[in-house]
Write an enzyme that holds these catalytic residues in place. Structure first.
Site, PDB file in Angstrom:
ATOM      1  CE  LYS A 287      -1.054  -0.291   4.845  1.00  0.00           C
ATOM      2  NZ  LYS A 287       0.070   0.511   5.313  1.00  0.00           N
TER       3      LYS A 287
ATOM      4  NE  ARG B 101      -1.393  -0.042  11.147  1.00  0.00           N
ATOM      5  CZ  ARG B 101      -0.301   0.458  10.581  1.00  0.00           C
ATOM      6  NH1 ARG B 101      -0.395   1.390   9.665  1.00  0.00           N
ATOM      7  NH2 ARG B 101       0.879   0.032  10.924  1.00  0.00           N
TER       8      ARG B 101
ATOM      9  NE  ARG C 130       9.700  -5.848   3.104  1.00  0.00           N
ATOM     10  CZ  ARG C 130       8.936  -5.236   4.013  1.00  0.00           C
ATOM     11  NH1 ARG C 130       9.382  -5.034   5.243  1.00  0.00           N
ATOM     12  NH2 ARG C 130       7.748  -4.811   3.688  1.00  0.00           N
TER      13      ARG C 130
ATOM     14  NE  ARG D 219      12.442  -4.000   9.422  1.00  0.00           N
ATOM     15  CZ  ARG D 219      11.343  -3.282   9.163  1.00  0.00           C
ATOM     16  NH1 ARG D 219      11.348  -2.396   8.201  1.00  0.00           N
ATOM     17  NH2 ARG D 219      10.249  -3.456   9.872  1.00  0.00           N
TER      18      ARG D 219
ATOM     19  NE  ARG E 143       6.014  -6.482  11.404  1.00  0.00           N
ATOM     20  CZ  ARG E 143       6.780  -6.224  10.330  1.00  0.00           C
ATOM     21  NH1 ARG E 143       7.699  -7.088   9.925  1.00  0.00           N
ATOM     22  NH2 ARG E 143       6.634  -5.110   9.664  1.00  0.00           N
TER      23      ARG E 143
HETATM   24  P1  AMP Z   1       3.877   1.374   9.519  1.00  0.00           P
HETATM   25  O1  AMP Z   1       5.031   2.140   8.974  1.00  0.00           O
HETATM   26  O2  AMP Z   1       2.571   1.738   8.850  1.00  0.00           O
HETATM   27  O3  AMP Z   1       4.109  -0.120   9.544  1.00  0.00           O
HETATM   28  O4  AMP Z   1       3.699   1.827  11.056  1.00  0.00           O
HETATM   29  C1  AMP Z   1       4.729   1.641  11.975  1.00  0.00           C
HETATM   30  C2  AMP Z   1       4.165   1.682  13.395  1.00  0.00           C
HETATM   31  O5  AMP Z   1       3.566   2.960  13.658  1.00  0.00           O
HETATM   32  C3  AMP Z   1       3.052   0.687  13.679  1.00  0.00           C
HETATM   33  O6  AMP Z   1       3.555  -0.592  14.007  1.00  0.00           O
HETATM   34  C4  AMP Z   1       2.342   1.351  14.851  1.00  0.00           C
HETATM   35  O7  AMP Z   1       3.089   1.187  16.050  1.00  0.00           O
HETATM   36  C5  AMP Z   1       2.422   2.811  14.469  1.00  0.00           C
HETATM   37  N1  AMP Z   1       1.233   3.230  13.682  1.00  0.00           N
HETATM   38  C6  AMP Z   1       1.197   3.620  12.378  1.00  0.00           C
HETATM   39  N2  AMP Z   1      -0.053   3.947  11.996  1.00  0.00           N
HETATM   40  C7  AMP Z   1      -0.836   3.751  13.081  1.00  0.00           C
HETATM   41  C8  AMP Z   1      -2.235   3.900  13.340  1.00  0.00           C
HETATM   42  N3  AMP Z   1      -3.094   4.328  12.386  1.00  0.00           N
HETATM   43  N4  AMP Z   1      -2.690   3.612  14.572  1.00  0.00           N
HETATM   44  C9  AMP Z   1      -1.856   3.204  15.549  1.00  0.00           C
HETATM   45  N5  AMP Z   1      -0.535   3.023  15.372  1.00  0.00           N
HETATM   46  C10 AMP Z   1      -0.024   3.300  14.158  1.00  0.00           C
END
Ligand code: AMP
Length: 228
Positions: free
Chosen positions: A27, A102, A141, A174, A185
């Site tokens: 995405k 989310r 990856r 990673r 996850r």
């Molecule tokens: P991402 O880069 O989208 O994988 O986000 C990295 C981390 O940021 C996630 O694992 C959450 O800890 C936090 N995060 C990102 N977007 C949200 C959201 N909409 N609600 C809550 N936590 C978020």
């Protein structure tokens, strides 16, 4: 001239599009492509949190512990951060939201903020990819710890297995990209994501895209539905 498409905004209104998908669904990649194609800012909540952490803001400090555990940041701070971004002049014509909402609570809060301004989400695009394919994508990856070049075991392998093409350094993975951790996850992420999908399905703005295809094919399918 093409007629109005899915997710089009009424004249004078902002165009607000959501991209929904699990880790590895692509995405972020599609949000970047759409952002360039439509000339709208790409607002990725994960990137906004990482930036806040680098800047050492109170928001960044609050988010840090949750992010390091792979947990979601609480809805209150997350909603406040995105509401603030949407109020900035950059987003005056609209935005592509990636990674937010989310949870169902975030989706409801976003609806309420938008409704208060006479606005609504134009389209919520769900990039659907089977779990086994997500695990294969993410756990394949590898990265060069020296120069940062990314590789993928299947789609973009180095010439010599496990070695960086550019500087010969052994590649690393990673910790949270290992297959067992990726599955963990996904187990945490997918149920709330499906609630968000259901929320927008009920609101009549959900568009499901088959994400088990190449980046170009998925991108074309998204543009096609927005033109429809
Ligand atoms: P991402 O880069 O989208 O994988 O986000 C990295 C981390 O940021 C996630 O694992 C959450 O800890 C936090 N995060 C990102 N977007 C949200 C959201 N909409 N609600 C809550 N936590 C978020």
């Amino acid at each position: 001239m093409t007629g109005p498409g899915a997710g089009d905004a009424a004249p004078g209104a902002r165009r607000l599009l959501l991209l929904i998908g699990a880790v590895g669904a692509g995405k972020g990649t599609q949000a970047e492509l759409l952002s360039r194609e439509l000339g709208l800012p790409h607002l990725a909540s994960g990137n906004l949190f990482r930036q806040a952490m680098r800047d050492g803001t109170p928001l960044g400090e609050e988010a840090r512990a949750y992010m390091e555990r792979g947990d979601l940041v609480p809805d209150g701070v997350t909603i406040a951060m995105l509401t603030e971004e949407l109020a900035k002049p950059d987003a005056s014509r609209g935005a592509i939201l990636d990674g937010f909402p989310r949870t169902a609570g975030q989706a409801e809060a976003l609806d309420a903020v938008l409704a208060g301004q006479g606005e609504r989400i134009g389209a919520a695009i769900y990039i659907d990819v089977p779990t086994d394919e997500l695990v294969e994508r993410v756990s394949g990856r590898w990265v060069c710890p020296e120069c940062g070049t990314p590789y993928h075991r299947r789609s973009d392998p180095p010439a010599e297995t496990g070695i960086c093409d550019k500087d010969g350094t052994p590649l690393t993975q990673r910790g949270d990209d290992r297959p067992d951790v990726v599955r963990a996850r996904l187990d945490k992420q997918v149920p709330p994501m499906l609630e968000v999908v259901e929320h927008y399905r009920r609101a009549g703005v959900l568009e499901r895209i088959d994400g088990d295809r190449s980046i170009d094919e998925v991108g074309e399918a998204i543009l096609e539905l927005l033109r429809r």
